[in-house]
Design a protein around this motif. Structure first.
Motif, PDB file in Angstrom:
ATOM      1  N   ARG A  40       0.843  -1.200   0.000  1.00 18.59           N
ATOM      2  CA  ARG A  40       0.000   0.000   0.000  1.00 18.59           C
ATOM      3  C   ARG A  40       0.873   1.244   0.000  1.00 18.59           C
ATOM      4  O   ARG A  40       1.993   1.224   0.483  1.00 18.59           O
ATOM      5  N   ASP A  42       0.089   5.626   0.573  1.00 19.63           N
ATOM      6  CA  ASP A  42      -0.878   6.708   0.761  1.00 19.63           C
ATOM      7  C   ASP A  42      -0.924   7.673  -0.416  1.00 19.63           C
ATOM      8  O   ASP A  42      -1.910   8.372  -0.615  1.00 19.63           O
ATOM      9  N   TRP A  44      -0.793   6.880  -3.667  1.00 19.92           N
ATOM     10  CA  TRP A  44      -1.381   6.310  -4.874  1.00 19.92           C
ATOM     11  C   TRP A  44      -2.769   6.888  -5.103  1.00 19.92           C
ATOM     12  O   TRP A  44      -3.542   7.064  -4.162  1.00 19.92           O
ATOM     13  N   LYS A  47      -6.236   3.602  -4.211  1.00 19.73           N
ATOM     14  CA  LYS A  47      -5.806   3.159  -2.875  1.00 19.73           C
ATOM     15  C   LYS A  47      -5.908   1.646  -2.679  1.00 19.73           C
ATOM     16  O   LYS A  47      -5.686   1.141  -1.591  1.00 19.73           O
TER      17      LYS A  47
END
Length: 64
Positions: A40, A42, A44, A47
């Motif tokens: 992951r 933040d 991008w 999400k």
């Protein structure tokens, strides 16, 4: 779904077997582990977590 064909996966697996067998013949011990994770970030726009598999490989002298 993977972008890699099953034939390519099989070829890669066979190549790895040859390499690992060669290392064993030279007196190495090979240890491996794997884990699945969700990548992951933040920043991008999308999400959605990116599923990813990680392989850990360690090669050490067999006599230690």
């Amino acid at each position: 779904m993977s972008d890699v064909s099953f034939a390519d996966r099989l070829a890669f697996g066979r190549e790895c077997d040859v390499t690992l067998a060669g290392l064993t013949t030279l007196g190495a011990a090979i240890y491996a582990g794997s884990r699945m994770l969700q990548l992951r970030n933040d920043n991008w726009q999308n999400k959605e977590p990116l599923p990813m598999g990680v392989l850990y490989l360690t090669v050490v002298p067999a006599d230690i």
